[in-house]
Structures are given as structure tokens and as C-alpha cells.
Write a protein that holds these residues in place. Structure first.
Motif, PDB file in Angstrom:
ATOM      1  N   UNK A   1       0.821  -1.216   0.000  1.00 37.17           N
ATOM      2  CA  UNK A   1       0.000   0.000   0.000  1.00 37.17           C
ATOM      3  C   UNK A   1       0.859   1.273   0.000  1.00 37.17           C
ATOM      4  N   UNK A   2       2.170   1.132   0.128  1.00 45.92           N
ATOM      5  CA  UNK A   2       3.112   2.248   0.018  1.00 45.92           C
ATOM      6  C   UNK A   2       2.721   3.439   0.904  1.00 45.92           C
ATOM      7  N   UNK A   3       2.779   3.265   2.225  1.00 43.63           N
ATOM      8  CA  UNK A   3       2.370   4.351   3.122  1.00 43.63           C
ATOM      9  C   UNK A   3       3.242   5.594   2.964  1.00 43.63           C
ATOM     10  N   UNK A   4       2.595   6.741   2.975  1.00 44.72           N
ATOM     11  CA  UNK A   4       3.264   8.043   2.901  1.00 44.72           C
ATOM     12  C   UNK A   4       2.357   9.048   3.621  1.00 44.72           C
ATOM     13  N   UNK A   5       2.260   8.935   4.965  1.00 45.19           N
ATOM     14  CA  UNK A   5       1.246   9.689   5.710  1.00 45.19           C
ATOM     15  C   UNK A   5       1.305  11.194   5.523  1.00 45.19           C
ATOM     16  N   UNK A   6       2.477  11.781   5.535  1.00 39.15           N
ATOM     17  CA  UNK A   6       2.557  13.239   5.403  1.00 39.15           C
ATOM     18  C   UNK A   6       2.036  13.698   4.045  1.00 39.15           C
ATOM     19  N   UNK A   7       2.411  12.975   3.010  1.00 39.45           N
ATOM     20  CA  UNK A   7       1.951  13.321   1.662  1.00 39.45           C
ATOM     21  C   UNK A   7       0.439  13.137   1.544  1.00 39.45           C
ATOM     22  N   UNK A   8      -0.071  12.009   2.064  1.00 41.03           N
ATOM     23  CA  UNK A   8      -1.503  11.742   1.991  1.00 41.03           C
ATOM     24  C   UNK A   8      -2.293  12.773   2.800  1.00 41.03           C
ATOM     25  N   UNK A   9      -1.778  13.118   3.988  1.00 43.99           N
ATOM     26  CA  UNK A   9      -2.478  14.104   4.822  1.00 43.99           C
ATOM     27  C   UNK A   9      -2.553  15.453   4.121  1.00 43.99           C
ATOM     28  N   UNK A  10      -1.471  15.833   3.483  1.00 41.27           N
ATOM     29  CA  UNK A  10      -1.444  17.102   2.745  1.00 41.27           C
ATOM     30  C   UNK A  10      -2.489  17.099   1.637  1.00 41.27           C
ATOM     31  N   UNK A  11      -2.608  15.986   0.927  1.00 37.29           N
ATOM     32  CA  UNK A  11      -3.594  15.891  -0.154  1.00 37.29           C
ATOM     33  C   UNK A  11      -5.024  15.960   0.391  1.00 37.29           C
TER      34      UNK A  11
END
Length: 218
Positions: A199-209
Motif C-alpha cells: 500500500x506504500x504508506x506516505x502519511x505526510x503526503x496523503x495528509x497534505x492531499x
């Protein structure tokens, strides 16, 4: 009436696609009702991975965004009430009901972790609530049963609320905080994965989106 929509330009930029629209009767009383018009968007690159790992009882995508328009009949203005003037009451009620809603969608251990104001074009109050949630995984993510209970993927969920002319609108999104292998081995160190889904987690990027989309949804 329909749910607030995201622009085609933003969807193309984020790689999201509209996967579902629905209308629900959120409250029905003899002289008053609330109808929720919903739209669900999912990250196109994550759909196949979540299809492979999600417990079939979970009815929400693991990396997804939603919008909701709450239609009041009659509108609050008929009672001489400006939705912005009772925004504090609305946020408290929405926070409680939203937790119940995502639990009904199959998420577990839904825990509020944060709250913050955010800006939207035109000004006016807008508030977002953050939650830590556990996304249940399918039993077949491992080769054999080595632990009691169910594997879950740690995830984060945000929901924003703001007043409209006659009621309120909501939007928000969810995304993973860890990779599938990390989640399984954290819960059962001897487990052997039966899936190569990532699932390639990237929380900061996802939260920003998610916050950018909450600002821009119309």
C-alpha cells in the motif's frame, strides 16, 4: 442535489477516481429530515492492493476520500437559524455520528487524536477532526493461522465540516500508516505472508492531499 465534487484537474493530479455515489436518510422525523448526499473517491493505484487484503466486511477504501452534502428539510433558515451561528453544536454532533458511521463501515478502534481549523475559499468556519483507526485485513494475507483475532492495518482518517447556505457539508479521507508486511509481522512475528500486495504508506503526503482536497471541494 448531489455531494460536493472535486475538479477533474485535481482528480487527474492526485490519481483519484470517483467510485461511488449514494444518498442516505440520515434522520427522519415527522416535521424535519436530514438527507446525506455522498461521493467516494479512491486512489487508483491502491485499489487492487486493498481489494487483495481488505476484510470483505469493510465497505470503505483504505486510501480514499469522501464528500457529503447534508440537506435539511426544511432548511435551518426556515427556523431563522444561520448554520454558521450554531457551528459549534453541529461539530460536536458530527464528530460523534461520524465515529459511529466509520465503525459501521467496518473500521475498528476509532480514536480521535486531533482537531484543527482549516481555511476554505470565501472564509467562514471550517474544522477538521483526525482519528487513528484500524483497517481489518482478510484472513488470507497469511499462509496459516498463527494468531487469535484479526490482522489490522494502522491508518489515519480526517473529516472536515463547514456550514453551507442551508445546512452543512463534510469531506475527508483515509490513508495507511504502515505497510502490509510491517502490520502483519508486528502482530505475529512468525507469520508468513500469502500476499505481495503493498500500500506504500506516505502519511505526510496523503495528509497534505486530504487537507488540500477539503479546501478545494465545491
Amino acid at each position: 442535489m448531489s455531494a460536493p465534487r472535486l475538479s477533474e484537474e485535481l482528480l487527474a493530479d492526485y490519481g483519484w477516481e470517483l467510485t461511488e455515489t449514494e444518498t442516505d436518510d440520515a434522520l427522519t422525523l415527522p416535521f424535519f429530515s436530514i438527507t446525506a448526499h455522498n461521493a467516494i473517491y479512491e486512489d487508483s493505484a491502491s485499489i487492487a492492493a486493498y481489494d487483495a487484503i481488505a476484510d470483505p466486511r469493510v465497505t470503505i477504501g483504505g486510501r480514499a476520500f469522501f464528500t457529503t452534502d447534508l440537506q435539511f428539510r426544511p432548511p435551518l433558515s426556515k427556523f431563522g437559524v444561520d448554520p454558521a451561528s450554531v457551528f459549534g453544536i453541529a461539530t460536536r454532533h458530527a464528530r460523534k455520528e461520524f465515529k459511529k458511521s466509520v465503525e459501521a463501515d467496518g473500521l475498528t478502534e476509532v480514536r480521535k487524536i486531533d482537531a484543527r481549523e482549516f481555511d476554505r475559499p470565501g472564509g467562514g468556519p471550517a474544522r477538521a477532526f483526525g482519528y487513528e483507526v484500524k483497517f481489518p485485513l482478510h484472513d488470507d494475507v497469511i499462509e496459516q493461522d498463527v494468531v487469535d483475532g484479526q490482522f489490522v492495518l494502522e491508518s489515519e482518517l480526517w473529516a472536515g465540516l463547514w456550514p453551507t447556505e442551508g445546512a452543512y457539508a463534510m469531506a475527508g479521507g483515509m490513508y495507511p500508516l504502515e505497510e502490509v508486511e510491517e502490520a502483519v509481522l508486528r502482530q505475529a512475528s512468525g507469520a508468513r505472508l500469502a500476499t505481495d500486495a503493498k500500500v506504500h504508506p506516505d502519511p505526510e503526503h496523503d495528509r497534505e492531499r486530504v487537507f488540500e482536497a477539503m479546501r478545494l471541494v465545491e
